[in-house]
Every structure is written in structure tokens, then in C-alpha cells.
Design a protein around this motif. Sequence first.
Motif, PDB file in Angstrom:
ATOM      1  N   GLU A 182      -3.029  -4.791  -0.093  1.00  0.00           N
ATOM      2  CA  GLU A 182      -2.424  -3.900   0.893  1.00  0.00           C
ATOM      3  C   GLU A 182      -3.357  -2.756   1.281  1.00  0.00           C
ATOM      4  OE1 GLU A 182       1.295  -2.575  -0.578  1.00  0.00           O
ATOM      5  OE2 GLU A 182       2.244  -4.563  -0.531  1.00  0.00           O
ATOM      6  N   ASN A 183      -4.122  -2.249   0.329  1.00  0.00           N
ATOM      7  CA  ASN A 183      -5.044  -1.157   0.636  1.00  0.00           C
ATOM      8  C   ASN A 183      -6.097  -1.598   1.647  1.00  0.00           C
ATOM      9  OD1 ASN A 183      -3.766   0.597  -1.168  1.00  0.00           O
ATOM     10  ND2 ASN A 183      -5.082  -0.005  -2.874  1.00  0.00           N
ATOM     11  N   LEU A 184      -6.635  -2.801   1.447  1.00  0.00           N
ATOM     12  CA  LEU A 184      -7.652  -3.289   2.370  1.00  0.00           C
ATOM     13  C   LEU A 184      -7.052  -3.582   3.737  1.00  0.00           C
ATOM     14  CD1 LEU A 184     -10.577  -4.125   2.798  1.00  0.00           C
ATOM     15  CD2 LEU A 184      -9.957  -6.432   2.070  1.00  0.00           C
ATOM     16  N   THR A 185      -5.873  -4.174   3.777  1.00  0.00           N
ATOM     17  CA  THR A 185      -5.225  -4.482   5.054  1.00  0.00           C
ATOM     18  C   THR A 185      -4.991  -3.215   5.868  1.00  0.00           C
ATOM     19  OG1 THR A 185      -4.135  -6.423   4.103  1.00  0.00           O
ATOM     20  CG2 THR A 185      -3.203  -5.523   6.133  1.00  0.00           C
ATOM     21  N   ALA A 186      -4.503  -2.159   5.208  1.00  0.00           N
ATOM     22  CA  ALA A 186      -4.223  -0.904   5.905  1.00  0.00           C
ATOM     23  C   ALA A 186      -5.507  -0.267   6.420  1.00  0.00           C
ATOM     24  CB  ALA A 186      -3.495   0.055   4.973  1.00  0.00           C
ATOM     25  N   ALA A 187      -6.590  -0.350   5.644  1.00  0.00           N
ATOM     26  CA  ALA A 187      -7.844   0.269   6.048  1.00  0.00           C
ATOM     27  C   ALA A 187      -8.585  -0.554   7.093  1.00  0.00           C
ATOM     28  CB  ALA A 187      -8.738   0.475   4.821  1.00  0.00           C
ATOM     29  N   TRP A 188      -8.438  -1.884   7.032  1.00  0.00           N
ATOM     30  CA  TRP A 188      -9.163  -2.784   7.937  1.00  0.00           C
ATOM     31  C   TRP A 188      -8.577  -2.756   9.344  1.00  0.00           C
ATOM     32  CZ3 TRP A 188     -13.189  -6.019   6.012  1.00  0.00           C
ATOM     33  CH2 TRP A 188     -13.723  -6.915   6.936  1.00  0.00           C
ATOM     34  N   LYS A 189      -7.267  -2.675   9.426  1.00  0.00           N
ATOM     35  CA  LYS A 189      -6.583  -2.729  10.719  1.00  0.00           C
ATOM     36  C   LYS A 189      -6.004  -1.362  11.049  1.00  0.00           C
ATOM     37  CE  LYS A 189      -5.417  -7.571   9.818  1.00  0.00           C
ATOM     38  NZ  LYS A 189      -4.324  -8.562   9.628  1.00  0.00           N
ATOM     39  N   GLY A 190      -6.794  -0.526  11.680  1.00  0.00           N
ATOM     40  CA  GLY A 190      -6.342   0.811  12.043  1.00  0.00           C
ATOM     41  C   GLY A 190      -5.423   0.801  13.250  1.00  0.00           C
ATOM     42  N   SER A 191      -4.807   1.948  13.524  1.00  0.00           N
ATOM     43  CA  SER A 191      -3.865   2.053  14.636  1.00  0.00           C
ATOM     44  C   SER A 191      -4.544   1.850  15.982  1.00  0.00           C
ATOM     45  CB  SER A 191      -3.181   3.425  14.607  1.00  0.00           C
ATOM     46  OG  SER A 191      -4.146   4.469  14.669  1.00  0.00           O
TER      47      SER A 191
END
Length: 277
Positions: A182-191
Motif C-alpha cells: 500500500e505504501n508503494l501504491t500510494a507513492a507511485w500513483k499521485g493525485s
Amino acid sequence: MASVCSFATGTPLTRGARKGPPARSRTVRHPVRAAVTEPSTNQSDASVAKPLPRTTDQVFLDEISPGVSLVRCVCRERLKFEVEYGMSRGSTDNAYIVAGDTKTALLDLPDKSFAGAFAKSVDCGSLDFIVLGHLSPKRLDSLAAVLAARPPSAPALEVWCSNPAAQVIYQALKPGTPASNENLTAAWKGSAGLRARLHTIKTGDFLDLGGARVLEFTTAPTPRWPDAVVTYDPVSKYLFTSKLFSAHVATDADKPFDADAKNGAEEYLSDWRNFFD
């Protein structure tokens, strides 16, 4: 040619390879959080021994050649992954920052235990590329921490790695699976869109950082590390070998290289046995 181990813990530079003025070193420390369970409320304070804090806040930056800096994450106690090794001298995860005339690359990432301190110690916003000589799931949180530390306006960071390493990232970005991160997903796909893009390395590929600094890549898979990639910098003449030639040793603040050991690289023969056996 000097062999530089990106995850070699204690043997990053061969004897006599350093030239010019002594390396400049600084220590970056961050608050320590002890990884311990809370004591039972049935026990008195006198009967509960105070836990010793982990030293995963110790990050040292050393300039080892013009345009090449070593980032050492040092722990003098055992981390979870180290129970498989017969090591007794702590451990160091090494990463490298290589700067050309126009672009900057970060070579390798430390274990997740160092993720927060590492991202605070490196100027993540100045990076253009991350080159992964080796990647395992336990390093994904460090990749996420670097991406999260970049300014929102920063362009997408290019992550260069072998195909097996790319598969680890692809699986981590898939939601709802055992490999999800989840940490990587949140950081990889920004707003505002993707904050990182993958580039798969093949033997013979080059990465131009500007000027004469053009990194050269060779895939070097082994049964244990099928994703391994070695990187050659023709300017410093360093060969960044990642896991190859590695050993678990917590390097001293003022002695980061094997050339500083009284017996040179042979100082780590027993540590190599513990790492590779």
C-alpha cells in the motif's frame, strides 16, 4: 577498476582504489524508535528491563569520488532478515548517488528498516533516476519513501531495473494480493498522475547522465538473486556490483571502506562465508 558493492556491507571499495583528498563524511541522525512489544501491565516497573534502541537511524554520507557519494545505512544489531546468517558484526546497506552534468541517479535502496531515515538523508527531489541492482519486497518501502519525499511538482522518476525486479514492482502495485504494498501504491500513483515509471534494463543498455558520465549495465542473474544488475561508471571507473562480493559488517563512521581495514579486503573473509554459505 574498483569494485563497489551497492549492498555489500563492509566491502565497498578495494584497497588503493581511493585517490585524491580524503572522503568527506557526515552523519545524519533521526529519532530512534525501539521495535519492542509493550510490557505486561502485571509486571512492576522494576522487573521490566528497558529495551535497547535499534540504530537504524544511522545514515552516513561520504563523497568517494567527484560526482559519486556513498550513502551507508548502518545497524549494529541484528535486523529481522539477518537471522538466516551467522553474522555477528552488524550490517550496512549501501546506496550510491551518481551525478553527471545534467542528471542524477540513485543506485540501490536499503532495507525497509532504514526507509524513513534514508529518505530524509537524501535530496530525493534532485533525483532523475533510481537504478536497482537488486530488489526484494522488503526494499519496496524504501522506494515508496523516496517517491513520497519528492515535491508534488517533481517529474515522474524513472526506475531502471531488470525484468525480474520489475515483476516485483508490478505485483506490489496490484491491489488485494499477498504481494500488494500500500505504501508503494500510494507513492507511485499521485493525485496529479504517475510519480514514477519503470524502465527494464538489458545487458548493453546505457544511461546518459550528462558529460562523460554514461552508466553501462550488465544483467548478472544468480539462482539466489535472479534480478541482479551491475553498473559501470567510466568516469570514476567504479563497478557497482550490488549483492556480489557482499558481507554483513557494520562499518565505522570514519572507516567506511575495506581499504581502511588493517588487512584490506581479506578482513572480511569470514563475513563472506557467513553471507554466501
